[in-house]
Design a protein around this motif. Structure first.
Motif, PDB file in Angstrom:
ATOM      1  N   ARG A 154       2.979  -0.217  13.616  1.00  0.00           N
ATOM      2  CA  ARG A 154       2.625  -0.268  12.193  1.00  0.00           C
ATOM      3  C   ARG A 154       2.739   1.114  11.543  1.00  0.00           C
ATOM      4  O   ARG A 154       3.142   1.229  10.385  1.00  0.00           O
ATOM      5  CB  ARG A 154       1.220  -0.835  12.009  1.00  0.00           C
ATOM      6  CG  ARG A 154       1.159  -2.342  12.153  1.00  0.00           C
ATOM      7  CD  ARG A 154      -0.175  -2.921  11.711  1.00  0.00           C
ATOM      8  NE  ARG A 154      -1.291  -2.457  12.508  1.00  0.00           N
ATOM      9  CZ  ARG A 154      -1.735  -3.038  13.620  1.00  0.00           C
ATOM     10  NH1 ARG A 154      -1.158  -4.130  14.075  1.00  0.00           N
ATOM     11  NH2 ARG A 154      -2.756  -2.539  14.276  1.00  0.00           N
ATOM     12  N   SER A 155       2.398   2.171  12.289  1.00  0.00           N
ATOM     13  CA  SER A 155       2.473   3.525  11.719  1.00  0.00           C
ATOM     14  C   SER A 155       3.917   3.954  11.453  1.00  0.00           C
ATOM     15  O   SER A 155       4.155   4.853  10.646  1.00  0.00           O
ATOM     16  CB  SER A 155       1.772   4.533  12.642  1.00  0.00           C
ATOM     17  OG  SER A 155       2.558   4.787  13.789  1.00  0.00           O
ATOM     18  N   LEU A 156       4.876   3.325  12.117  1.00  0.00           N
ATOM     19  CA  LEU A 156       6.288   3.661  11.935  1.00  0.00           C
ATOM     20  C   LEU A 156       6.954   2.870  10.804  1.00  0.00           C
ATOM     21  O   LEU A 156       8.050   3.220  10.365  1.00  0.00           O
ATOM     22  CB  LEU A 156       7.060   3.405  13.240  1.00  0.00           C
ATOM     23  CG  LEU A 156       6.636   4.232  14.450  1.00  0.00           C
ATOM     24  CD1 LEU A 156       7.338   3.734  15.699  1.00  0.00           C
ATOM     25  CD2 LEU A 156       6.931   5.701  14.208  1.00  0.00           C
ATOM     26  N   LEU A 157       6.306   1.819  10.335  1.00  0.00           N
ATOM     27  CA  LEU A 157       6.898   0.963   9.310  1.00  0.00           C
ATOM     28  C   LEU A 157       6.788   1.605   7.941  1.00  0.00           C
ATOM     29  O   LEU A 157       5.832   2.326   7.647  1.00  0.00           O
ATOM     30  CB  LEU A 157       6.218  -0.411   9.314  1.00  0.00           C
ATOM     31  CG  LEU A 157       6.341  -1.208  10.603  1.00  0.00           C
ATOM     32  CD1 LEU A 157       5.534  -2.500  10.508  1.00  0.00           C
ATOM     33  CD2 LEU A 157       7.788  -1.496  10.936  1.00  0.00           C
ATOM     34  N   PRO A 158       7.742   1.339   7.068  1.00  0.00           N
ATOM     35  CA  PRO A 158       7.688   1.924   5.728  1.00  0.00           C
ATOM     36  C   PRO A 158       6.513   1.367   4.925  1.00  0.00           C
ATOM     37  O   PRO A 158       6.197   0.186   5.011  1.00  0.00           O
ATOM     38  CB  PRO A 158       9.028   1.506   5.107  1.00  0.00           C
ATOM     39  CG  PRO A 158       9.456   0.309   5.882  1.00  0.00           C
ATOM     40  CD  PRO A 158       8.896   0.473   7.262  1.00  0.00           C
ATOM     41  N   ALA A 159       5.874   2.256   4.173  1.00  0.00           N
ATOM     42  CA  ALA A 159       4.739   1.842   3.340  1.00  0.00           C
ATOM     43  C   ALA A 159       5.235   1.040   2.143  1.00  0.00           C
ATOM     44  O   ALA A 159       6.345   1.242   1.652  1.00  0.00           O
ATOM     45  CB  ALA A 159       3.975   3.082   2.867  1.00  0.00           C
ATOM     46  N   GLN A 195       9.289   3.117  27.412  1.00  0.00           N
ATOM     47  CA  GLN A 195       8.200   3.278  26.464  1.00  0.00           C
ATOM     48  C   GLN A 195       7.841   1.954  25.796  1.00  0.00           C
ATOM     49  O   GLN A 195       8.719   1.215  25.365  1.00  0.00           O
ATOM     50  CB  GLN A 195       8.579   4.294  25.393  1.00  0.00           C
ATOM     51  CG  GLN A 195       7.477   4.564  24.395  1.00  0.00           C
ATOM     52  CD  GLN A 195       7.889   5.584  23.354  1.00  0.00           C
ATOM     53  OE1 GLN A 195       9.025   5.996  23.291  1.00  0.00           O
ATOM     54  NE2 GLN A 195       6.948   5.976  22.521  1.00  0.00           N
ATOM     55  N   CYS A 196       6.567   1.644  25.727  1.00  0.00           N
ATOM     56  CA  CYS A 196       6.060   0.477  25.001  1.00  0.00           C
ATOM     57  C   CYS A 196       5.063   0.981  23.967  1.00  0.00           C
ATOM     58  O   CYS A 196       4.108   1.675  24.320  1.00  0.00           O
ATOM     59  CB  CYS A 196       5.364  -0.502  25.949  1.00  0.00           C
ATOM     60  SG  CYS A 196       6.454  -1.277  27.129  1.00  0.00           S
ATOM     61  N   ARG A 197       5.296   0.642  22.727  1.00  0.00           N
ATOM     62  CA  ARG A 197       4.378   1.062  21.673  1.00  0.00           C
ATOM     63  C   ARG A 197       3.322  -0.014  21.439  1.00  0.00           C
ATOM     64  O   ARG A 197       3.576  -1.199  21.572  1.00  0.00           O
ATOM     65  CB  ARG A 197       5.145   1.322  20.390  1.00  0.00           C
ATOM     66  CG  ARG A 197       6.024   2.552  20.484  1.00  0.00           C
ATOM     67  CD  ARG A 197       6.480   2.992  19.105  1.00  0.00           C
ATOM     68  NE  ARG A 197       7.045   4.309  19.157  1.00  0.00           N
ATOM     69  CZ  ARG A 197       8.340   4.560  19.228  1.00  0.00           C
ATOM     70  NH1 ARG A 197       9.205   3.563  19.243  1.00  0.00           N
ATOM     71  NH2 ARG A 197       8.785   5.795  19.254  1.00  0.00           N
ATOM     72  N   THR A 198       2.136   0.419  21.037  1.00  0.00           N
ATOM     73  CA  THR A 198       1.066  -0.509  20.700  1.00  0.00           C
ATOM     74  C   THR A 198       1.318  -1.048  19.287  1.00  0.00           C
ATOM     75  O   THR A 198       2.091  -0.458  18.518  1.00  0.00           O
ATOM     76  CB  THR A 198      -0.301   0.195  20.721  1.00  0.00           C
ATOM     77  OG1 THR A 198      -0.351   1.146  19.647  1.00  0.00           O
ATOM     78  CG2 THR A 198      -0.562   0.898  22.059  1.00  0.00           C
TER      79      THR A 198
END
Length: 193
Positions: free
Chosen positions: A159-164, A151-154
């Motif tokens: 960015r959607s997985l990083l903490p806000a 799996q390769c993420r865009t």
């Protein structure tokens, strides 16, 4: 840079005059262009940007690039102005509108980018032994991402997985991180610049 409209895809394919089977490295770079990992690039660097990146580690607009992003080939028939169909392992990745074709000075590239022209360096060895005789630059129109075994993420997905509301420093290395790497990215995280 991914085209979803089938009509536009068909129009682009109808303009192609030649097919280029991508190497694994080419396919990876096409993918990184398509998903925005090489943003703001919209295709492979032309000769002017290639020279600027090799000499100054910046493109002609002044944006930082450690290495040039180019498509290599041994095909002498590809000319500037052509639209090339990019394939990889029976996939149609997209098309490239070639606006630049040149024969690079690989010794200068290796020395400027890696500090050596010794074939003992794996990236220098790649430049001389894997890359083709010519480099191509031009805009990419992507159709489909290469199929991978892993799996390769865009960038958007990462960015959607990083903490806000937290600063994040990312670092990629081909080997386990050692103390110098750790110090670099922890100091970068604490830096005001």
């Amino acid at each position: 840079l991914i085209i979803r409209d089938e009509k536009i895809k068909s129009e682009l394919i109808s303009k192609t005059s030649i097919k280029h089977e991508c190497s694994e490295r080419n396919a990876c770079d096409v993918e990184l262009l398509m998903i925005g990992a090489f943003s703001p690039l919209e295709g492979f660097m032309d000769e002017k940007n290639y020279i600027s990146v090799v000499k100054n580690h910046r493109d002609s607009e002044g944006l930082l690039f450690g290495l040039p992003i180019v498509l290599d080939t041994n095909n002498e028939k590809i000319e500037e102005g052509e639209t090339v169909l990019l394939t990889y392992k029976k996939q149609t990745l997209g098309v490239l509108e070639v606006n630049s074709k040149w024969e690079p000075d690989k010794s200068s590239e290796a020395k400027a980018c890696y500090g050596t022209s010794s074939l003992d360096h794996p990236a220098v060895k790649m430049i001389f032994n894997e890359r083709g005789r010519f480099y191509l630059g031009g805009k990419i129109y992507g159709f489909e991402l290469p199929i991978r075994e892993f799996q390769c993420r865009t960038p958007r997905e990462v960015r959607s997985l990083l903490p806000a509301n937290f600063d994040v420093v990312a670092f990629q290395c081909r080997n386990p991180i050692h103390r110098a790497h750790y110090e670099l990215f922890t100091n970068a995280l604490k830096s005001d610049n």
